[in-house]
Design a protein around this motif. Structure first.
Motif, PDB file in Angstrom:
ATOM      1  N   ASN A  98       0.827  -1.202   0.000  1.00  0.00           N
ATOM      2  CA  ASN A  98       0.000   0.000   0.000  1.00  0.00           C
ATOM      3  C   ASN A  98       0.867   1.261   0.000  1.00  0.00           C
ATOM      4  O   ASN A  98       2.099   1.199   0.066  1.00  0.00           O
ATOM      5  CB  ASN A  98      -0.976  -0.007   1.181  1.00  0.00           C
ATOM      6  CG  ASN A  98      -0.260  -0.058   2.528  1.00  0.00           C
ATOM      7  OD1 ASN A  98       0.921   0.268   2.638  1.00  0.00           O
ATOM      8  ND2 ASN A  98      -0.983  -0.473   3.551  1.00  0.00           N
ATOM      9  N   ASN A  99       0.213   2.407  -0.035  1.00  0.00           N
ATOM     10  CA  ASN A  99       0.921   3.680  -0.100  1.00  0.00           C
ATOM     11  C   ASN A  99       1.808   3.920   1.115  1.00  0.00           C
ATOM     12  O   ASN A  99       2.893   4.483   1.000  1.00  0.00           O
ATOM     13  CB  ASN A  99      -0.078   4.833  -0.244  1.00  0.00           C
ATOM     14  CG  ASN A  99      -0.724   4.884  -1.612  1.00  0.00           C
ATOM     15  OD1 ASN A  99      -0.861   3.864  -2.285  1.00  0.00           O
ATOM     16  ND2 ASN A  99      -1.155   6.068  -2.018  1.00  0.00           N
ATOM     17  N   ALA A 100       1.350   3.489   2.286  1.00  0.00           N
ATOM     18  CA  ALA A 100       2.129   3.715   3.505  1.00  0.00           C
ATOM     19  C   ALA A 100       3.475   3.011   3.424  1.00  0.00           C
ATOM     20  O   ALA A 100       4.506   3.555   3.856  1.00  0.00           O
ATOM     21  CB  ALA A 100       1.340   3.233   4.725  1.00  0.00           C
ATOM     22  N   PHE A 101       3.485   1.804   2.871  1.00  0.00           N
ATOM     23  CA  PHE A 101       4.739   1.074   2.756  1.00  0.00           C
ATOM     24  C   PHE A 101       5.651   1.729   1.728  1.00  0.00           C
ATOM     25  O   PHE A 101       6.855   1.900   1.965  1.00  0.00           O
ATOM     26  CB  PHE A 101       4.464  -0.383   2.361  1.00  0.00           C
ATOM     27  CG  PHE A 101       5.665  -1.275   2.501  1.00  0.00           C
ATOM     28  CD1 PHE A 101       5.943  -1.913   3.702  1.00  0.00           C
ATOM     29  CD2 PHE A 101       6.532  -1.458   1.432  1.00  0.00           C
ATOM     30  CE1 PHE A 101       7.061  -2.725   3.831  1.00  0.00           C
ATOM     31  CE2 PHE A 101       7.648  -2.266   1.551  1.00  0.00           C
ATOM     32  CZ  PHE A 101       7.911  -2.900   2.750  1.00  0.00           C
ATOM     33  N   TYR A 102       5.102   2.111   0.573  1.00  0.00           N
ATOM     34  CA  TYR A 102       5.911   2.791  -0.442  1.00  0.00           C
ATOM     35  C   TYR A 102       6.462   4.114   0.094  1.00  0.00           C
ATOM     36  O   TYR A 102       7.574   4.510  -0.244  1.00  0.00           O
ATOM     37  CB  TYR A 102       5.094   3.033  -1.710  1.00  0.00           C
ATOM     38  CG  TYR A 102       5.213   1.925  -2.723  1.00  0.00           C
ATOM     39  CD1 TYR A 102       6.224   1.937  -3.679  1.00  0.00           C
ATOM     40  CD2 TYR A 102       4.325   0.847  -2.725  1.00  0.00           C
ATOM     41  CE1 TYR A 102       6.350   0.914  -4.616  1.00  0.00           C
ATOM     42  CE2 TYR A 102       4.442  -0.185  -3.657  1.00  0.00           C
ATOM     43  CZ  TYR A 102       5.454  -0.144  -4.588  1.00  0.00           C
ATOM     44  OH  TYR A 102       5.585  -1.169  -5.511  1.00  0.00           O
ATOM     45  N   ALA A 103       5.679   4.791   0.913  1.00  0.00           N
ATOM     46  CA  ALA A 103       6.147   6.043   1.499  1.00  0.00           C
ATOM     47  C   ALA A 103       7.356   5.794   2.391  1.00  0.00           C
ATOM     48  O   ALA A 103       8.342   6.548   2.359  1.00  0.00           O
ATOM     49  CB  ALA A 103       5.020   6.704   2.296  1.00  0.00           C
ATOM     50  N   ARG A 104       7.289   4.741   3.203  1.00  0.00           N
ATOM     51  CA  ARG A 104       8.411   4.403   4.079  1.00  0.00           C
ATOM     52  C   ARG A 104       9.653   4.064   3.253  1.00  0.00           C
ATOM     53  O   ARG A 104      10.759   4.514   3.554  1.00  0.00           O
ATOM     54  CB  ARG A 104       8.020   3.221   4.973  1.00  0.00           C
ATOM     55  CG  ARG A 104       9.138   2.721   5.896  1.00  0.00           C
ATOM     56  CD  ARG A 104       9.430   3.726   6.998  1.00  0.00           C
ATOM     57  NE  ARG A 104      10.549   3.263   7.809  1.00  0.00           N
ATOM     58  CZ  ARG A 104      10.418   2.558   8.938  1.00  0.00           C
ATOM     59  NH1 ARG A 104       9.227   2.225   9.373  1.00  0.00           N
ATOM     60  NH2 ARG A 104      11.476   2.197   9.623  1.00  0.00           N
ATOM     61  N   VAL A 105       9.466   3.279   2.219  1.00  0.00           N
ATOM     62  CA  VAL A 105      10.584   2.895   1.367  1.00  0.00           C
ATOM     63  C   VAL A 105      11.149   4.117   0.633  1.00  0.00           C
ATOM     64  O   VAL A 105      12.357   4.285   0.513  1.00  0.00           O
ATOM     65  CB  VAL A 105      10.148   1.822   0.354  1.00  0.00           C
ATOM     66  CG1 VAL A 105      11.246   1.570  -0.682  1.00  0.00           C
ATOM     67  CG2 VAL A 105       9.809   0.522   1.069  1.00  0.00           C
ATOM     68  N   GLY A 106      10.257   4.982   0.161  1.00  0.00           N
ATOM     69  CA  GLY A 106      10.675   6.128  -0.643  1.00  0.00           C
ATOM     70  C   GLY A 106      11.180   7.310   0.145  1.00  0.00           C
ATOM     71  O   GLY A 106      11.717   8.254  -0.440  1.00  0.00           O
ATOM     72  N   GLY A 107      11.021   7.286   1.475  1.00  0.00           N
ATOM     73  CA  GLY A 107      11.533   8.381   2.286  1.00  0.00           C
ATOM     74  C   GLY A 107      10.653   9.612   2.298  1.00  0.00           C
ATOM     75  O   GLY A 107      11.138  10.727   2.492  1.00  0.00           O
ATOM     76  N   VAL A 108       9.354   9.428   2.079  1.00  0.00           N
ATOM     77  CA  VAL A 108       8.401  10.531   2.167  1.00  0.00           C
ATOM     78  C   VAL A 108       7.302  10.136   3.151  1.00  0.00           C
ATOM     79  O   VAL A 108       7.185   8.974   3.529  1.00  0.00           O
ATOM     80  CB  VAL A 108       7.772  10.864   0.796  1.00  0.00           C
ATOM     81  CG1 VAL A 108       8.845  11.340  -0.180  1.00  0.00           C
ATOM     82  CG2 VAL A 108       7.038   9.660   0.221  1.00  0.00           C
ATOM     83  N   SER A 109       6.497  11.092   3.540  1.00  0.00           N
ATOM     84  CA  SER A 109       5.391  10.770   4.432  1.00  0.00           C
ATOM     85  C   SER A 109       4.244  10.147   3.641  1.00  0.00           C
ATOM     86  O   SER A 109       4.140  10.332   2.422  1.00  0.00           O
ATOM     87  CB  SER A 109       4.897  12.032   5.150  1.00  0.00           C
ATOM     88  OG  SER A 109       4.239  12.894   4.233  1.00  0.00           O
ATOM     89  N   ASN A 110       3.396   9.425   4.337  1.00  0.00           N
ATOM     90  CA  ASN A 110       2.252   8.812   3.674  1.00  0.00           C
ATOM     91  C   ASN A 110       1.328   9.880   3.098  1.00  0.00           C
ATOM     92  O   ASN A 110       0.804   9.737   1.993  1.00  0.00           O
ATOM     93  CB  ASN A 110       1.489   7.936   4.671  1.00  0.00           C
ATOM     94  CG  ASN A 110       0.426   7.082   4.001  1.00  0.00           C
ATOM     95  OD1 ASN A 110       0.506   6.802   2.804  1.00  0.00           O
ATOM     96  ND2 ASN A 110      -0.576   6.678   4.765  1.00  0.00           N
ATOM     97  N   VAL A 111       1.144  10.958   3.840  1.00  0.00           N
ATOM     98  CA  VAL A 111       0.289  12.054   3.362  1.00  0.00           C
ATOM     99  C   VAL A 111       0.845  12.644   2.074  1.00  0.00           C
ATOM    100  O   VAL A 111       0.106  12.907   1.117  1.00  0.00           O
ATOM    101  CB  VAL A 111       0.165  13.143   4.448  1.00  0.00           C
ATOM    102  CG1 VAL A 111      -0.546  14.377   3.891  1.00  0.00           C
ATOM    103  CG2 VAL A 111      -0.584  12.612   5.661  1.00  0.00           C
ATOM    104  N   GLU A 112       2.174  12.826   2.032  1.00  0.00           N
ATOM    105  CA  GLU A 112       2.776  13.408   0.837  1.00  0.00           C
ATOM    106  C   GLU A 112       2.656  12.466  -0.357  1.00  0.00           C
ATOM    107  O   GLU A 112       2.331  12.899  -1.471  1.00  0.00           O
ATOM    108  CB  GLU A 112       4.250  13.736   1.077  1.00  0.00           C
ATOM    109  CG  GLU A 112       4.908  14.371  -0.145  1.00  0.00           C
ATOM    110  CD  GLU A 112       6.354  14.759   0.083  1.00  0.00           C
ATOM    111  OE1 GLU A 112       6.895  15.497  -0.761  1.00  0.00           O
ATOM    112  OE2 GLU A 112       6.946  14.321   1.086  1.00  0.00           O
TER     113      GLU A 112
END
Length: 232
Positions: free
Chosen positions: A134-148
């Motif tokens: 999901n987006n939350a996991f990709y955000a963690r991997v990508g170094g951005v916040s989930n909201v962003e």
């Protein structure tokens, strides 16, 4: 799936995933990172020489400073921890190319390329892969916040006019283009044919942080603080 189409896909390391866990990086990641690094270097020079003004279309993906992590390491990180199929990176590249053709006033530069990549690959994984994070996991991997990342996904979809379908013919043409890049530019280390990886499930707690001011990732555990963001 598009991963198995076309005569050029296998030479890019886009074979169907094997059952065994591999440790090598698919060839397509190395090719893409080389292509994007040259594009970004050229566009950064254009902006620095004031021969081209940065357009507004991709402003939503801009940070104040370029992230410290290199493009090859960033692509490897996305692939390693999300386990998305290698074809997602080609389709993500198609999305970025569509953006610059739809919005020629904007350039892919060091300030936006990382956010463009993680967003494009994530959307591609939703289109191509039967199972994806999901987006939350990709955000963690990508170094951005989930909201962003949620905001960037919406931004990307509207800039593309929701044109996220990539036909087998288009997919093959981009694979051919990337193969030509190898021949024309003589990318180092491109004489190896890799297989797609079948990665095990990776929990969020096992994803290391992207450190600020360093190009390598640190280890982390379940009690680690949230990841450092890409430079704002």
């Amino acid at each position: 799936m598009l991963a198995a189409t076309g005569s050029y896909a296998p030479t890019l390391g886009l074979d169907a995933p094997s059952q065994a866990v591999e440790t090598t990086t698919p060839r397509v990641l190395s090719i893409l990172s080389g292509v994007l690094e040259r594009l970004v270097a050229r566009n950064d020079r254009l902006l620095a020489s004031r021969r081209f003004e940065a357009g507004k279309s991709l402003k939503g993906f801009h940070g104040v400073r370029a992230p410290a992590i290199s493009l090859p390491k960033y692509l490897e990180r996305i692939y390693k921890y999300t386990g998305c199929s290698p074809a997602c990176f080609v389709v993500g590249y198609v999305y970025i190319d569509r953006l610059v053709h739809r919005h020629p006033d904007s350039l892919v530069v060091s300030l936006n390329v990382h956010r463009l990549l993680v967003t494009s690959v994530m959307v591609a994984s939703k289109v191509l892969d039967d199972v994806h994070y999901n987006n939350a996991f990709y955000a963690r991997v990508g170094g951005v916040s989930n909201v962003e990342l949620n905001r960037l996904e919406i931004e990307l979809l509207f800039l593309l006019d929701f044109g996220v379908v990539v036909s087998s013919g288009v997919f093959e043409s981009y694979c051919l283009h990337l193969e030509r890049e190898v021949l024309i530019n003589g990318l180092e280390g491109m004489n190896r044919i890799d297989k797609a990886l079948a990665l095990p499930n990776i929990g969020l707690e096992h994803v290391p942080e992207i450190p600020v001011g360093n190009t390598t990732a640190k280890g982390s555990n379940a009690s680690s603080p949230p990841p450092d963001k890409l430079e704002d």
